[in-house]
Scaffold this active site. Structure first.
Site, mmCIF file in Angstrom:
data_model
loop_
_atom_site.group_PDB
_atom_site.id
_atom_site.type_symbol
_atom_site.label_atom_id
_atom_site.label_comp_id
_atom_site.label_asym_id
_atom_site.label_seq_id
_atom_site.Cartn_x
_atom_site.Cartn_y
_atom_site.Cartn_z
ATOM 1 C CG ASP A 199 -11.983 -5.721 -23.055
ATOM 2 O OD1 ASP A 199 -11.416 -6.567 -23.243
ATOM 3 O OD2 ASP A 199 -11.536 -4.341 -23.053
ATOM 4 C CB SER A 200 -17.622 -4.879 -26.283
ATOM 5 O OG SER A 200 -17.186 -5.035 -27.575
ATOM 6 C CB CYS A 220 5.099 -4.469 0.370
ATOM 7 S SG CYS A 220 6.053 -2.973 0.544
ATOM 8 C CE1 TYR A 221 0.777 0.730 5.618
ATOM 9 C CE2 TYR A 221 -0.703 -1.053 5.726
ATOM 10 C CZ TYR A 221 -0.203 0.234 6.153
ATOM 11 O OH TYR A 221 -1.055 1.007 7.174
ATOM 12 N N GLY A 273 0.956 -1.120 -0.078
ATOM 13 C CA GLY A 273 0.002 0.038 -0.130
ATOM 14 C C GLY A 273 0.915 1.303 0.174
ATOM 15 C CE LYS A 320 -7.745 -6.048 -22.961
ATOM 16 N NZ LYS A 320 -9.006 -5.429 -23.935
ATOM 17 C CD GLU A 376 3.078 -7.761 -5.625
ATOM 18 O OE1 GLU A 376 2.984 -6.568 -5.239
ATOM 19 O OE2 GLU A 376 3.654 -8.511 -5.104
ATOM 20 C CG HIS A 419 6.020 -5.503 -4.102
ATOM 21 N ND1 HIS A 419 4.718 -5.436 -3.850
ATOM 22 C CD2 HIS A 419 6.936 -4.601 -3.383
ATOM 23 C CE1 HIS A 419 4.491 -4.194 -3.230
ATOM 24 N NE2 HIS A 419 5.601 -3.684 -2.929
#
Length: 504
Positions: free
Chosen positions: A218-219, A71-72, A44, A360, A162, A160
């Site tokens: 996406d649509s 982290c945080y 954060g 995505k 990730e 991190h």
């Protein structure tokens, strides 16, 4: 409050384990009722040492649910459970060497045996671990870069895992999830489709829905999911804003009406959009105008469709993040998106956003499972406001035409080089400046085209693509020779962050 919280959620899903985000204000009673298999506390932007810093209901630590702090999150664990966090004279940012200080570490063992490269981003650091914990790793500016308590099922890392820059970061998350927390991976695209279609059926009931079909992935996937759930009670509306790429409108109509069997209404509203944008130069204002007019055209068209009460949109996680509408409400707003922040307050539809919690790559996987063609599934992302935010300054019919012709050359050359799937996006931007040039022994004073090409896995971060010089030369020569209004081509070599992928 961390934008990378969404990235953590994505990494968990890559291990075929479902994840969702909740605000740090959630109570221990609510956590107990939800009965999660594990909890991850994200990083954060705040410091645990300041007043009003985000905290956690301390009873959550006593529920016996495996917890990993990042982290945080790791600092918060240390501080709330009796350890010490202090401000160092020097922070630690970027790639850092992590040294494992305890070979018996249940968390680091098998992931990082002795030394590995990790990504740090912190100024505070843990200097003392709580009672019952041990420190198992350190770095040059973090005396305790990892801490753990097997008996309490609580672990933490200062770095991190990730982000792609951390060695064995994905493996560490997998070890926590499947090893320490003993979660069985069962979340797949089939399960996403099943749960999504069921949720759509429950929301829409016997009603009718309309979908704003742009032709992008996406649509298209959102429409396919809703069509699977409610069949011919879905009507797709393609609003031609006049801000699409060259030949795109024709392709959209052909693909969905003729090949997908979905009812499609084609509304040519180009003149209305261009008139509304006349004289407007501020990018946020342009987005708002396009978003609201888009909805107004929808409403007018929907009035001809009996009982249309639901509006389907292809909103994704990154849209929500960048629009500053996280679950906590603390994420910084970067820019509004026409399908998130640009909607009018008096919207007369109930929104259906089946992709709102997907990234995505997950959307593409769903699209493939639903049988959509590759030319749709692998189409490069295109902003909702279209070329309106790739034209810096005022949007006019003439400037749209110039950008369409220039961008078509970019698309043709990228495709010819076989790079369409390798690049996240490649496109042209028309700048609102002019520069001097020499063509045919004559002085020119014309606009430049900015070429933007990036690589990315998740759109949260992106790196500028190292395109071959010969390819750049072909693109530049073709644009300057074939688009008379352009006399210069420049290449944007800015990554995200600090820039965004789009220019506006």
């Amino acid at each position: 409050g961390a934008q990378y919280a969404q990235l953590i959620a994505r990494r968990v899903r890559e291990h075929n384990i479902y994840s969702e985000l909740v605000p740090h204000t959630i109570s221990a009673a609510s956590v107990k009722e939800a009965n999660p298999a594990a909890i991850i506390l994200s990083g954060g932007p705040a410091s645990v040492l300041i007043d009003d810093a985000p905290t956690l209901d301390q009873e959550i630590y006593n529920l016996g649910i495996p917890i990993l702090g990042i982290c945080y999150g790791a600092q918060l664990i240390a501080q709330q459970l009796g350890g010490k966090v202090e401000r160092e004279s020097q922070g630690e940012y970027g790639r850092t060497t992590l040294n494992v200080t305890d070979s018996g570490s249940s968390m680091m063992g098998g992931v990082c045996e002795s030394e590995c490269t990790v990504w740090m981003s912190h100024f505070d650091c843990i200097t003392e671990v709580p009672e019952g914990f041990i420190g198992t790793a350190s770095s040059p500016n973090a005396p305790v870069a990892a801490l753990e308590s097997d008996s309490r099922k609580i672990w933490g890392v200062q770095y991190h895992p990730e982000v792609a820059h951390t060695d064995q970061g994905f493996e560490l998350l997998g070890h926590f999830l499947k090893g320490l927390a003993e979660i069985q991976p069962s979340w797949t695209m089939d399960s996403v489709i099943d749960s999504s279609t069921q949720a759509i059926k429950e929301l829409v009931g016997d009603g009718r829905a309309i979908c704003g079909l742009s032709g992008g992935v996406d649509s298209a996937v959102a429409a396919a999911l809703v069509h699977k759930a409610i069949g011919d009670r879905l009507v797709c509306i393609y609003v031609d804003t006049g801000l699409m790429r060259a030949g795109e409108s024709e392709q959209v109509v052909a693909t969905f009406e003729k090949h997908q069997g979905i009812e499609l209404i084609h509304v040519n509203a180009a003149e209305r959009f261009l008139t509304a944008l006349a004289g407007v130069t501020d990018p946020e204002t342009k987005r708002k105008i396009i978003g609201e007019l888009f909805i107004r055209v929808f409403e007018e068209t929907a009035a001809t469709i009996e009982e249309a009460q639901f509006l389907v949109q292809g909103t994704l996680y990154p849209d929500v993040i960048e629009s500053g509408t996280s679950a906590t409400g603390k994420t910084a707003k970067i820019k509004s998106h026409h399908n998130v922040g640009g909607l009018p307050d008096d919207l007369s539809f109930t929104l259906v956003e089946p992709l709102r919690n997907l990234f995505k790559d997950e959307v593409r996987a769903v699209g493939t499972e639903l049988g959509l063609p590759d030319e749709i599934v692998w189409r490069q992302p295109f902003p909702g406001p279209g070329l309106g935010v790739r034209i810096i300054g005022e949007v006019t019919p003439e400037r749209v035409d110039v950008l369409q012709r220039s961008d078509l050359i970019v698309q043709e050359e990228i495709a010819a080089a076989g790079l369409t799937r390798d690049l996240w996006q490649a496109f042209a931007v028309l700048a609102d400046i002019k520069s001097v040039g020499v063509m045919g022994d004559e002085r020119t004073y014309a606009h430049p085209i900015i070429l933007r090409a990036v690589t990315s896995d998740d759109v949260m971060t992106a790196d500028w693509a190292r395109l071959d010089y010969d390819l750049l030369e072909r693109i530049s020569n073709r644009i300057i020779n074939e688009v008379a209004e352009i006399n210069r081509v420049v290449y944007d070599i800015t990554s995200k962050p600090p820039g965004t992928i789009e220019w506006e």
